[in-house]
Design an enzyme around this catalytic site. Structure first.
Site, PDB file in Angstrom:
ATOM      1  N   GLU A  39       1.541  -1.565   8.227  1.00 27.26           N
ATOM      2  CA  GLU A  39       0.722  -0.478   8.773  1.00 27.26           C
ATOM      3  C   GLU A  39       0.682  -0.382  10.308  1.00 27.26           C
ATOM      4  O   GLU A  39       1.077   0.608  10.909  1.00 27.26           O
ATOM      5  CB  GLU A  39      -0.707  -0.659   8.233  1.00 27.26           C
ATOM      6  CG  GLU A  39      -1.747   0.278   8.810  1.00 27.26           C
ATOM      7  CD  GLU A  39      -1.520   1.716   8.421  1.00 27.26           C
ATOM      8  OE1 GLU A  39      -1.410   1.984   7.229  1.00 27.26           O
ATOM      9  OE2 GLU A  39      -1.456   2.587   9.311  1.00 27.26           O
ATOM     10  N   GLN A  76       0.774  -1.244   0.000  1.00 31.21           N
ATOM     11  CA  GLN A  76       0.000   0.000   0.000  1.00 31.21           C
ATOM     12  C   GLN A  76       0.806   1.295   0.000  1.00 31.21           C
ATOM     13  O   GLN A  76       0.481   2.236  -0.724  1.00 31.21           O
ATOM     14  CB  GLN A  76      -0.968   0.011   1.205  1.00 31.21           C
ATOM     15  CG  GLN A  76      -1.854   1.217   1.207  1.00 31.21           C
ATOM     16  CD  GLN A  76      -2.935   1.261   2.267  1.00 31.21           C
ATOM     17  OE1 GLN A  76      -3.514   2.311   2.488  1.00 31.21           O
ATOM     18  NE2 GLN A  76      -3.249   0.171   2.925  1.00 31.21           N
ATOM     19  N   GLY A 136      -7.738  19.667  20.109  1.00 33.11           N
ATOM     20  CA  GLY A 136      -7.246  21.004  19.796  1.00 33.11           C
ATOM     21  C   GLY A 136      -7.708  22.078  20.750  1.00 33.11           C
ATOM     22  O   GLY A 136      -7.707  23.250  20.405  1.00 33.11           O
ATOM     23  N   GLY A 137      -8.140  21.701  21.928  1.00 34.84           N
ATOM     24  CA  GLY A 137      -8.568  22.714  22.887  1.00 34.84           C
ATOM     25  C   GLY A 137     -10.055  23.025  22.813  1.00 34.84           C
ATOM     26  O   GLY A 137     -10.569  23.844  23.576  1.00 34.84           O
TER      27      GLY A 137
HETATM   28  N1  CAO Z   1      11.865  -9.661  -9.668  1.00 35.80           N
HETATM   29  C1  CAO Z   1      12.615 -10.407  -8.840  1.00 35.80           C
HETATM   30  N2  CAO Z   1      12.620 -10.244  -7.503  1.00 35.80           N
HETATM   31  C2  CAO Z   1      11.826  -9.301  -7.013  1.00 35.80           C
HETATM   32  C3  CAO Z   1      11.015  -8.483  -7.805  1.00 35.80           C
HETATM   33  C4  CAO Z   1      11.058  -8.696  -9.203  1.00 35.80           C
HETATM   34  N3  CAO Z   1      10.326  -7.968 -10.042  1.00 35.80           N
HETATM   35  N4  CAO Z   1      10.333  -7.627  -7.015  1.00 35.80           N
HETATM   36  C5  CAO Z   1      10.686  -7.907  -5.768  1.00 35.80           C
HETATM   37  N5  CAO Z   1      11.601  -8.913  -5.757  1.00 35.80           N
HETATM   38  C6  CAO Z   1      12.262  -9.512  -4.603  1.00 35.80           C
HETATM   39  C7  CAO Z   1      13.204  -8.545  -3.917  1.00 35.80           C
HETATM   40  O1  CAO Z   1      14.428  -8.492  -4.570  1.00 35.80           O
HETATM   41  C8  CAO Z   1      13.279  -9.177  -2.549  1.00 35.80           C
HETATM   42  O2  CAO Z   1      14.135 -10.305  -2.581  1.00 35.80           O
HETATM   43  P1  CAO Z   1      15.288 -10.599  -1.475  1.00 35.80           P
HETATM   44  O3  CAO Z   1      14.666 -10.432  -0.132  1.00 35.80           O
HETATM   45  O4  CAO Z   1      15.692 -12.009  -1.792  1.00 35.80           O
HETATM   46  O5  CAO Z   1      16.385  -9.653  -1.673  1.00 35.80           O
HETATM   47  C9  CAO Z   1      11.840  -9.656  -2.370  1.00 35.80           C
HETATM   48  O6  CAO Z   1      11.285  -9.814  -3.654  1.00 35.80           O
HETATM   49  C10 CAO Z   1      10.932  -8.606  -1.707  1.00 35.80           C
HETATM   50  O7  CAO Z   1      11.233  -8.585  -0.438  1.00 35.80           O
HETATM   51  P2  CAO Z   1      10.414  -7.696   0.607  1.00 35.80           P
HETATM   52  O8  CAO Z   1      11.253  -7.724   1.822  1.00 35.80           O
HETATM   53  O9  CAO Z   1      10.101  -6.352   0.103  1.00 35.80           O
HETATM   54  O10 CAO Z   1       9.036  -8.495   0.711  1.00 35.80           O
HETATM   55  P3  CAO Z   1       8.280  -9.099   1.971  1.00 35.80           P
HETATM   56  O11 CAO Z   1       7.010  -9.605   1.431  1.00 35.80           O
HETATM   57  O12 CAO Z   1       9.126 -10.062   2.727  1.00 35.80           O
HETATM   58  O13 CAO Z   1       8.023  -7.844   2.924  1.00 35.80           O
HETATM   59  C11 CAO Z   1       7.173  -5.669   3.487  1.00 35.80           C
HETATM   60  C12 CAO Z   1       6.979  -6.959   2.676  1.00 35.80           C
HETATM   61  C13 CAO Z   1       6.096  -4.696   3.103  1.00 35.80           C
HETATM   62  C14 CAO Z   1       7.085  -6.011   4.979  1.00 35.80           C
HETATM   63  C15 CAO Z   1       8.574  -5.099   3.155  1.00 35.80           C
HETATM   64  O14 CAO Z   1       8.645  -4.902   1.770  1.00 35.80           O
HETATM   65  C16 CAO Z   1       8.859  -3.795   3.855  1.00 35.80           C
HETATM   66  O15 CAO Z   1       9.153  -3.741   5.048  1.00 35.80           O
HETATM   67  N6  CAO Z   1       8.847  -2.702   3.082  1.00 35.80           N
HETATM   68  C17 CAO Z   1       9.210  -1.374   3.577  1.00 35.80           C
HETATM   69  C18 CAO Z   1       8.155  -0.789   4.429  1.00 35.80           C
HETATM   70  C19 CAO Z   1       6.839  -0.716   3.708  1.00 35.80           C
HETATM   71  O16 CAO Z   1       6.690  -0.114   2.680  1.00 35.80           O
HETATM   72  N7  CAO Z   1       5.841  -1.318   4.337  1.00 35.80           N
HETATM   73  C20 CAO Z   1       4.469  -1.035   3.950  1.00 35.80           C
HETATM   74  C21 CAO Z   1       3.915  -1.996   3.090  1.00 35.80           C
HETATM   75  S1  CAO Z   1       2.274  -1.478   2.809  1.00 35.80           S
HETATM   76  O17 CAO Z   1       1.459  -2.159   4.045  1.00 35.80           O
END
Ligand code: CAO
Length: 416
Positions: free
Chosen positions: A140, A17, A248-249
């Protein structure tokens, strides 16, 4: 009609998101947003909380309108080469992967600058760079807890509570969009790109700034006069949860209206503005309160504020929330009905303003989505449906200069 961000190309490496909310906003205003997704699966929200089998979920469609979708496996050599070409020809790259994911993919900030010194690289992370929690993945509610929203939301006799509003996700995306636009303006002057980051903790905290105000007031004087705990309750040394008190008061509360026993949203929010006390007494049929020293000032009223709310609830007993607001608006009293999502979805006002719009999706048919909450006198925002997974893969590759033969090879190598 030309749009303000026409000609700005954005690599949208976002998911879930926070990032998608940012890039959708920029797409509404004319940027060419190319959503880069993993072949086969795409953004996880395409399949999360589905209401129609095998059709992109509303979670995805409502955050990815007006974009193009390119599937690309950036862990393959061929995929990396496509991404390099994109970086060389784009203005902005937005990502919200877990910490370090982009570096592991081979696209550190240093490498991106090498490829395109004009690139604006925008990131959402849970915590800011160098923070002791910088390695954490964040969703979130984690951000709401880390940013001060949860400890200050809810009732004093209940646990910390998260808000339904996406203070961590969409809010951080909105902050990032401001950062990107600012960096684009700066690039016009300097010719250089830069890295723009926004942490979810910081974005939540920014919206909780009045609670930081309250912590400092509490540290100094030991009480907070606008909280329900004052003057009959007690304060500890941390900002307490204040229920539905106005922050806000201006004292306010959620009050029951006719039908509250069966309708969970038969309530209004009522605000007692200091200077509107006299009209309030008139509206309530209690004109004697306007001149009674025990009620005349906000200070005098504070110790009986809940008795006053009880009198207002008595007055509301035979009025629906809409009838009540129709009476109170004549007295200039800040108030509103508590509206359910069903009521908002059907609201003619929101349809008229384009704040809720109906769009037609190739696979799903018609659905409701949020339109631009920002209105312009010289820009009509057209909200378009989200793309299917990989819908624009060949089109984007052709834009990048790949021949039909090269594109077939990329497909065969499963890089796209
Ligand atoms: N081709 C190949 N690999 C891809 C890719 C693509 N097109 N797109 C993504 N990937 C891979 C990434 O390289 C990564 O791989 P590695 O971990 O092996 O290096 C993996 O997919 C994505 O990892 P991630 O850590 O982003 O995904 P997750 O599902 O484990 O975590 C989230 C999700 C949201 C917790 C994490 O992305 C995060 O903390 N993001 C930052 C904070 C954020 O934006 N959070 C809000 C999300 S909205 O609720």
């Amino acid at each position: 009609m030309t749009k303000p961000l026409d000609g700005i190309r954005i690599i949208d490496f976002t998911h879930v998101q926070a990032g998608p909310a940012c890039t959708q906003l920029l797409a509404w205003y004319g940027a060419d947003v190319i959503k880069v997704e993993r072949p086969g699966s795409g953004d996880v929200t395409r399949s999360q909380l589905r209401d129609i089998p095998d059709v992109d979920a509303l979670y995805f469609t409502m955050l990815n309108g007006n974009k193009r979708s390119l599937t690309l496996d950036t862990k393959t050599q061929e995929g990396k080469e496509v991404l390099e070409k994109m970086i060389k020809t784009s203005d902005v790259m937005v990502e919200n992967f877990g910490p370090g994911a982009l570096d592991r993919m081979g696209f550190s900030w240093a490498r991106i600058q090498e490829l395109n010194p004009k690139m604006i690289m925008a990131s959402v992370k849970g915590f800011s760079d160098g923070h002791s929690y910088e390695d954490l993945k964040v969703y979130e509610n984690v951000a709401q807890c880390a940013g001060g929203a949860a400890s200050t939301t809810g009732f004093w006799d209940g646990p910390p509570t998260v808000s339904a509003a996406a203070l961590g996700d969409s809010n951080t995306g909105m902050h990032l969009a401001i950062g990107i636009l600012t960096a684009l303006m700066q690039r016009q002057k300097t010719g250089k790109g830069q890295k723009v980051s926004c942490s979810m903790q910081d974005a939540v905290l920014n919206l909780c700034r009045v609670k930081l105000r309250d912590q400092q007031r509490l540290d100094k004087i030991g009480y907070l006069e606008e909280y329900p705990q004052y003057p009959h309750g007690t304060f500890s040394d941390v900002v307490p949860r204040g229920g539905n008190a106005g922050g806000g008061g201006q004292p306010g509360w959620v009050l029951k209206c006719k039908g509250w026993e069966t309708d969970p949203n038969a309530y209004i929010y009522f605000t007692i503005q200091g200077h509107a006390w006299q009209p309030i007494t008139e509206a309530l049929g209690r004109p004697e309160w306007a001149t009674d020293p025990a009620y005349m000032t906000a200070e005098a009223r504070q110790d009986k504020i809940f008795d006053i709310f009880a009198v207002i609830e008595e007055w509301l007993k035979d009025k629906t929330k809409y009838e009540a607001v129709d009476i109170l608006r004549k007295f200039d009293i800040p108030c509103a009905p508590v509206l359910s999502m069903k009521e908002l979805a059907a609201s003619p006002d929101l349809r008229k303003s384009g704040s809720i719009v109906e769009v037609d999706h190739k696979a799903r048919g018609k659905y409701l989505t949020i339109g631009s909450p920002i209105k312009f006198s010289d820009l009509e925002v057209e909200v378009k449906p989200s793309p299917l997974l990989g819908e624009h893969t060949d089109e984007v590759l052709t834009d990048l200069g790949y021949s039909a033969d090269d594109i077939s090879k990329l497909h065969a190598a499963k890089a796209v």
